[in-house]
Design a protein around this motif. Structure first.
Motif, short mmCIF file in Angstrom:
data_model
loop_
_atom_site.label_atom_id
_atom_site.label_comp_id
_atom_site.label_asym_id
_atom_site.label_seq_id
_atom_site.Cartn_x
_atom_site.Cartn_y
_atom_site.Cartn_z
N GLU A 186 0.83 -1.21 0.00
CA GLU A 186 0.00 0.00 0.00
C GLU A 186 0.86 1.26 0.00
OE1 GLU A 186 -3.52 1.87 -0.56
OE2 GLU A 186 -3.18 -0.30 -0.56
N ASP B 283 3.91 1.51 -1.33
CA ASP B 283 4.45 1.62 -2.69
C ASP B 283 3.39 2.16 -3.64
OD1 ASP B 283 6.98 0.75 -2.01
OD2 ASP B 283 6.65 -1.31 -2.65
N LYS B 284 2.16 1.71 -3.48
CA LYS B 284 1.06 2.17 -4.34
C LYS B 284 0.77 3.65 -4.12
CE LYS B 284 -3.89 1.40 -4.96
NZ LYS B 284 -5.02 0.60 -4.46
N GLN B 285 0.64 4.05 -2.86
CA GLN B 285 0.25 5.43 -2.57
C GLN B 285 1.40 6.42 -2.71
OE1 GLN B 285 -2.27 6.35 0.72
NE2 GLN B 285 -3.23 4.32 0.71
N GLY C 183 5.50 3.80 -5.80
CA GLY C 183 6.48 2.73 -5.96
C GLY C 183 7.87 3.13 -5.54
#
Length: 97
Positions: free
Chosen positions: A52, A54-56, A59
């Protein structure tokens, strides 16, 4: 693992942009509010938090450990990190690679 009622965690962070720290805190508490259905395994929680973050945060190569404590390792070996307690006796260490 029951999530604390308040999100006013004691946080130690170094060289971490305030916006990134806010995301780290939010993601950690959200993951602990909905733990895995199979078992509350620290390794699984670490993976969910890391994915999460990395996503928000685009990355950015985050590393995450969930555990009972990390001692001096936090303050002497890692730079650009967040270390917080999400439940009594359970801590999250997140740092940027």
């Amino acid at each position: 693992m029951a999530a604390p009622k308040s999100r006013n965690a004691v946080v130690f962070a170094e060289d971490l942009h305030p916006d990134h720290l806010a995301v780290v805190k939010t993601v950690c508490f959200e993951v602990f509010e909905a733990p895995p259905s199979t078992a509350q395994i620290f390794g699984e929680l670490s993976k969910r938090i890391r994915a999460e973050l990395d996503k928000q945060l685009g990355g950015r190569g985050w590393n995450v450990i969930v555990g009972r404590g990390f001692g001096a390792y936090v303050s002497h070996k890692i730079k650009c990190f967040a270390y917080l307690s999400v439940c009594p006796g359970v801590n999250v260490l997140a740092w940027k690679a």
